[in-house]
Scaffold this motif. Structure first.
Motif, PDB file in Angstrom:
ATOM      1  N   CYS A 112       0.787  -1.322  -0.127  1.00 34.19           N
ATOM      2  CA  CYS A 112      -0.140   0.111   0.173  1.00 34.19           C
ATOM      3  C   CYS A 112       0.768   1.239   0.028  1.00 34.19           C
ATOM      4  O   CYS A 112       1.719   1.448   0.895  1.00 34.19           O
ATOM      5  CB  CYS A 112      -1.010   0.084   1.457  1.00 34.19           C
ATOM      6  N   THR A 115       3.293   0.304  -4.541  1.00 40.16           N
ATOM      7  CA  THR A 115       2.931  -0.046  -5.740  1.00 40.16           C
ATOM      8  C   THR A 115       1.530  -0.344  -5.930  1.00 40.16           C
ATOM      9  O   THR A 115       0.935  -0.712  -7.022  1.00 40.16           O
ATOM     10  CB  THR A 115       3.653  -1.386  -6.271  1.00 40.16           C
ATOM     11  N   GLN A 116       0.638  -0.253  -4.761  1.00 39.77           N
ATOM     12  CA  GLN A 116      -0.663  -0.593  -4.668  1.00 39.77           C
ATOM     13  C   GLN A 116      -1.544   0.626  -4.098  1.00 39.77           C
ATOM     14  O   GLN A 116      -1.322   1.264  -2.957  1.00 39.77           O
ATOM     15  CB  GLN A 116      -0.897  -1.831  -4.042  1.00 39.77           C
ATOM     16  N   LEU A 117      -2.747   0.982  -4.516  1.00 39.35           N
ATOM     17  CA  LEU A 117      -3.688   1.729  -4.083  1.00 39.35           C
ATOM     18  C   LEU A 117      -4.594   0.868  -3.392  1.00 39.35           C
ATOM     19  O   LEU A 117      -5.073  -0.046  -3.714  1.00 39.35           O
ATOM     20  CB  LEU A 117      -4.432   2.465  -5.185  1.00 39.35           C
ATOM     21  N   GLN A 139      -3.333  -2.730  -8.276  1.00 42.96           N
ATOM     22  CA  GLN A 139      -1.991  -2.401  -8.760  1.00 42.96           C
ATOM     23  C   GLN A 139      -2.052  -2.325 -10.286  1.00 42.96           C
ATOM     24  O   GLN A 139      -2.253  -3.254 -10.912  1.00 42.96           O
ATOM     25  CB  GLN A 139      -1.001  -3.358  -7.994  1.00 42.96           C
ATOM     26  N   SER A 271      -0.826   5.018  -6.696  1.00 39.29           N
ATOM     27  CA  SER A 271      -0.754   4.091  -5.772  1.00 39.29           C
ATOM     28  C   SER A 271      -0.758   4.933  -4.369  1.00 39.29           C
ATOM     29  O   SER A 271      -1.100   4.414  -3.373  1.00 39.29           O
ATOM     30  CB  SER A 271       0.443   3.375  -5.640  1.00 39.29           C
TER      31      SER A 271
END
Length: 730
Positions: A112, A115-117, A139, A271
């Motif tokens: 989080c 690379t990831q929302l 992602q 992200s």
């Protein structure tokens, strides 16, 4: 006779020429001339192979990339080739595949903000732990393809939805508990209903552990398989949702979803965006934490030096406890009203138009979610004794009842269980009661926990879904404190008590309380209609009425067309097409008489663009009136005199509660400067038909409507008549 043959020959040539001209106008030539390998034009071309032929007068000489004039010579260019610029193609949308492999890992929030929302409820949710929470991670992989990670708790299914701003559909990815293994579905969520469909999603992995369902999958966003008024090129300005619902593994049916997370996201590929859950007003900040204070490094349990060298623990927001019973009553300083109906408050009323703020005699109940399973109720009605609101849970056969009685012109509050028509006084999870009495009108507000955990049930409901609301009144003896048998005025099943814009049907009188927020202005934002309205689907998918009956508005011509399709409840989608220099409009009449207070939806030519206006049609005039039109559902376009528009609207009730109306099309002049409508001309008025039945027979009851023909065809028909008569005369 020969001269007639000659004339007929000329006629057929003319007809053939007309058909060929029409065909030519509708065929686009796209000749593709494949270039053979090694073809070069000009100074720098691409050559394939050791010896390629160079057409034209410019050949590439062996050696130094110089261009020498030549006459179609063959160059030997091992190293003398000009390399073309390489363009990386956008990855194609994913092919649908619902097969599910076992998820070998656990969904987590490790990535989080890097690379990831991430979106979660509560915002501190870590799905890799044993806590009960909801989580969605997105992602970006390549092109418009994303990898999603979904986690939540449910006895049935969990789902992630993505709503694009260019249509009103939520593309939904569903992971269901199918006998302790994950089953994956694609669906469109529209008006609270899930409709199964193939989606651009695959590579699904999932697992079930008790009530916890977790799955990961790849999906294309926006999904090009779903039609939209305007295609979004990127996953921007989307709305993400996480929901749960029941699932029947035997029948494969999915229950109505209950939303746990709903958040607008400016860019799905970003992200480190901040995500705000509109359901709980909690914020998910997925920004990567800054180095320094309060950062724990992986390794041998060592904490990196920082300002305070402390590790901040994850904060879990506890679910609010059920309310403590308190029957004391304060004076209600305000008047119960319906201002928040459809906005923050679910409303049920009898009659459906009841406004308890006025002096009218009616019954009203409003429910507004506060926190956890706690709701604020607003109750109003007329009685010499008491009024009461009841909530029946589907998990037992008891109705928890909240009673506001007239105790010598002040309100007295009771809690009770209504069973077999009898009220049994008991403590209920309710407090903060306020009330007042004015003549026979009793009004009160109070907080209550729904479902009430004080009462045993065969199965505990975690949320206020699938409940039945009731409003009743009865006698009250202030001396003995006894309550008479209740008489029910309202009884309605509610899918989700926390949903303020649900449609509530009173089973007692079959009247509908549509609590969708009313339109505040007659004008509506109109999107650009990208496709032509057509008669495709008439009789099977939608009910159609037109003049002439063979009208297909997609084919052009001078005809009038109206279609209706049931979406849910009393919400219908409409398509309208016709010719006018001013406006065309569709109206619905419950008595088959045009101009008798009919709800009317106007599409006007406002200097070359469609302006959508709602109105009431009375006698020979249109009066602008706010009607229930679904926000974002209106699209239109103008081509010469042809006006076309589509929209969704909630229709008023009919006396029989069937969706029986007369379909009407009118047109007239329109002045964009003054917004004035000319006198309506009725082009079509049908018999009373059930709008929800696509196969219903429609008949135009308007007399004297001349059929419309193409001018060329009219001339040819006249010519044929002139030629045929003398032939038969011989």
């Amino acid at each position: 006779m020969d001269k007639y043959r000659l004339l007929l020959g000329v006629l057929f040539v003319t007809l053939s020429w007309s058909c060929m001209q029409t065909y030519a106008q509708n065929v686009t030539s796209n000749p593709t001339s494949p270039l053979p390998n090694g073809t070069m034009t000009g100074a720098n071309g691409t050559m394939t192979g050791a010896n390629s032929t160079l057409p034209g007068g410019n050949g590439t000489a062996p050696g130094g990339n110089a261009t020498t004039p030549g006459t179609n010579g063959t160059g030997q260019g091992e190293n003398n080739l000009t390399t073309p610029a390489v363009t990386t193609p956008t990855p194609a949308p994913l092919a649908p595949n619902t097969s599910v492999e076992t998820l070998p890992t656990t969904v987590s929030r490790t990535e989080c903000g890097t690379t990831q929302l991430c979106a979660a409820e509560p915002s501190s949710c870590d799905p890799s732990t044993g806590s009960s929470c909801f989580f969605l991670g997105a992602q970006k992989k390549d092109g418009n393809n994303f990898e999603f990670a979904l986690s939540g708790e449910s006895d049935g299914y969990i789902a992630a939805s993505v709503l694009s701003p260019f249509n009103n559909k939520e593309v939904t990815y569903i992971c269901a508990n199918d006998n302790n293994v994950v089953k994956f579905f694609g669906a469109i969520l529209e008006s609270g209903q899930l409709t199964m469909t193939n989606l651009s999603a695959n590579s699904v992995k999932g697992k079930v552990n008790g009530k916890k369902i977790q799955c990961t999958f790849l999906a294309t966003v926006p999904d090009t398989r779903i039609p939209a008024a305007k295609r979004a090129r990127r996953a921007t300005d989307v709305t993400l949702s996480v929901s749960t619902g029941a699932y029947n593994a035997s029948s494969g049916t999915l229950g109505t979803p209950t939303t746990a997370v709903r958040a607008a996201v400016a860019d799905l590929a970003n992200s480190n965006a901040t995500v705000v859950n509109e359901i709980a007003n909690s914020t998910n900040t997925s920004t990567t934490p800054a180095p320094g204070a309060n950062v724990t490094t992986p390794g041998a349990n060592a904490t990196t030096p920082g300002a305070n060298n402390l590790t901040t623990p994850a904060v879990t927001t506890p679910t609010p406890a059920p309310l403590a019973p308190n029957t004391s009553v304060d004076t209600l300083a305000t008047t119960v009203n319906r201002t928040e109906c459809g906005l923050t408050q679910l409303c049920a009323a009898e009659p459906s138009s009841c406004d308890p703020a006025t002096g009218s005699s009616c019954f009203f109940l409003g429910a507004q979610k506060k926190d956890g399973n706690n709701f604020e109720f607003a109750l109003s009605g007329e009685s010499d004794g008491y009024i009461a609101a009841s909530v029946l849970s589907p998990f037992n056969n008891k109705e928890v009842t909240y009673i506001c009685a007239n105790n010598d012109n002040v309100v007295k509050f009771f809690g009770a269980i209504l069973e077999n028509g009898k009220l049994n006084i008991t403590n209920v999870s309710a407090n903060s009661v306020k009330g007042k009495v004015n003549g026979k009108k009793i009004q009160c507000r109070f907080l209550a926990t729904v479902p009430d955990t004080r009462f045993p049930a065969a199965r505990r409901a975690r949320r206020a879904t699938g409940v039945t609301l009731s409003v009743s009144n009865g006698t009250y003896n202030a001396t003995s404190d006894s309550l008479g048998t209740p008489t029910t005025a309202i009884r309605a099943v509610v899918a989700d008590l926390a949903s303020p814009n649900a449609t509530v049907v009173n089973e007692i009188t079959n009247s509908t309380n549509t609590t969708t927020a009313p339109t505040t202005a007659p004008t509506t934002t109109v999107g650009s209609l990208q496709t032509d309205i057509s008669s495709s689907g008439c009789g099977t998918d939608k009910l159609c009425a037109s003049e002439p009956s063979s009208c297909n508005p997609a084919a052009g011509g001078t005809c009038s067309f109206l279609s209706a399709k049931l979406k849910s409840g009393q919400i219908y989608s409409f398509e309208l097409s016709g010719l006018s220099d001013g406006y065309i409009a569709s109206a619905v009449s419950s008595d088959s008489t045009a101009g008798n207070g009919d709800s009317t939806y106007v599409c006007a030519n406002n200097n070359g663009v469609v302006k959508f206006i709602t109105a009431t049609y009375n006698s020979n005039s249109l009066t602008e009136t706010a009607l229930n039109v679904t926000s974002g559902s209106t699209y239109g376009k103008i081509n010469g005199k042809q006006i076309q528009c589509t929209f969704e609207a909630t229709l008023p009730d009919t006396t029989t509660r069937a969706a029986t109306y007369s379909m009407i099309i009118i047109n007239g002049t329109y002045d964009p400067t003054t917004n004035a409508f000319g006198t309506p001309l009725v082009l079509l008025r049908t018999n009373l038909v059930n709008l929800s039945d696509p196969s219903a027979n429609t008949t135009n009851l308007v007399s004297g409507v001349a059929p419309h023909y193409h001018p060329l065809m009219q001339a040819l028909l006249v010519t044929i008549a002139i030629l045929v008569l003398p032939i038969f005369g011989h």
